[in-house]
Write a protein that holds these residues in place. Structure first.
Motif, PDB file in Angstrom:
ATOM      1  N   VAL A   1       2.878 -20.683 -77.393  1.00 25.57           N
ATOM      2  CA  VAL A   1       2.702 -20.091 -76.067  1.00 25.57           C
ATOM      3  C   VAL A   1       3.333 -20.702 -75.092  1.00 25.57           C
TER       4      VAL A   1
ATOM      5  N   ASN B   1       3.842 -22.078 -71.492  1.00 23.44           N
ATOM      6  CA  ASN B   1       3.432 -22.486 -70.138  1.00 23.44           C
ATOM      7  C   ASN B   1       4.552 -22.781 -69.367  1.00 23.44           C
TER       8      ASN B   1
ATOM      9  N   ASP C   1       5.057 -26.699 -73.024  1.00 23.84           N
ATOM     10  CA  ASP C   1       5.208 -26.690 -71.391  1.00 23.84           C
ATOM     11  C   ASP C   1       6.851 -26.472 -71.244  1.00 23.84           C
TER      12      ASP C   1
ATOM     13  N   TYR D   1       0.501 -23.852 -80.746  1.00 20.52           N
ATOM     14  CA  TYR D   1       0.485 -24.983 -79.557  1.00 20.52           C
ATOM     15  C   TYR D   1       1.124 -24.223 -78.344  1.00 20.52           C
ATOM     16  N   ILE D   2       0.866 -25.041 -77.208  1.00 21.97           N
ATOM     17  CA  ILE D   2       1.218 -24.608 -76.225  1.00 21.97           C
ATOM     18  C   ILE D   2       2.628 -25.353 -75.675  1.00 21.97           C
TER      19      ILE D   2
ATOM     20  N   THR E   1       3.629 -15.257 -75.919  1.00 20.58           N
ATOM     21  CA  THR E   1       3.275 -15.741 -77.228  1.00 20.58           C
ATOM     22  C   THR E   1       4.349 -15.396 -78.199  1.00 20.58           C
TER      23      THR E   1
END
Length: 261
Positions: free
Chosen positions: A116, A118, A43, A40-41, A100
């Motif tokens: 990852v 962001n 934030d 998942y990303i 990552t």
């Protein structure tokens, strides 16, 4: 005899079935990061801190974990490896954007999960903010930008929106805004402002362009040619007068010889 062979065959079949149905060691363990079971990303914001906790689910034995930041391994303490492992990302900067982090099983590194970053941050502008050029030359003003989300870019001149002339060309990428001016004129002199407007913030950077008078070009080749001609003339003159000088020297020596006699 036939009975013994039949019993032996039955025994072999039984042993083969037992071997086939013996429990095999398979990797059924599942990894999670912050209780998420899929990549998942995450934030996050400039200057903040994030904690990533990797845990093993459905394991039947002690499992050692590995952490990677990009392609490099993360050093873990001995008590932060077995069945559960955490990494802390502190003082997050714009350079952490897109990085990552991956957690893997040591014994089977195909079992992994990734996060990852962001990173949201306002526009960061840079570039050579003072250039002095001669009239008639070419110049490039390059405004480098880093921003997430991406900023909308434009040029101003002397606090007004830049009116592009025939000798102006603007090129924009995700990392820069470039203004190229060919055959610079006196009217191109001034302060150019690079404006970056993102949903987070608007930033401005000034670029000062000074156009000076075109210098008088000194004709080097004719000067060199003239020097060569003068040098050769002097050489030929000295050679031509050499005989006259030698004759004078001989005449001066003859009276002295007669007197001596």
């Amino acid at each position: 005899m036939a009975w013994k062979i039949s019993c032996l065959m039955r025994m072999c079949r039984f042993l083969l079935l037992v071997i086939l149905f013996l429990p095999c060691e398979v990797t059924s363990s599942v990894l999670t990061v912050n209780d998420k079971t899929e990549n998942y990303i995450l934030d996050t914001w400039l200057g903040s801190q994030e904690s990533l906790k990797c845990a093993v689910k459905n394991h039947t034995r002690e499992e050692e974990l590995l952490w990677y930041r990009g392609e490099g391994t993360v050093d873990l303490k001995s008590g932060n490896k077995i069945n559960s492992s955490s990494v802390c990302v502190s003082s997050i900067s714009e350079n952490d954007h897109g990085i990552t982090f991956t957690c893997k099983l040591r014994r089977d590194q195909s079992v992994s999960i990734s996060v990852v970053l962001n990173v949201f941050f306002p526009p960061l502008l840079s570039g050579d903010d003072l250039q002095t050029v001669e009239e008639g030359s070419d110049v490039k003003l390059v405004c480098n930008v880093k921003s997430n989300p991406q900023a909308r870019m434009m040029w101003y001149k002397n606090s007004n929106i830049l009116n592009l002339e025939q000798n102006h060309q603007v090129q924009q990428t995700s990392e820069s805004l470039q203004l190229s001016i060919t055959k610079v004129k006196k009217s191109d002199n001034g302060t150019y402002s690079c404006i970056a407007n993102s949903p987070l913030q608007m930033e401005t950077k000034d670029f000062h362009l000074i156009v000076k008078d075109k210098g008088v070009a000194i004709p080097i080749e004719p000067i060199i040619a003239a020097c060569v001609v003068v040098f050769l003339t002097l050489c030929f003159g000295l050679i031509a007068r050499r005989k006259s000088i030698m004759k004078l020297c001989i005449k001066d020596e003859d009276p002295q010889r007669e007197t001596a006699l």
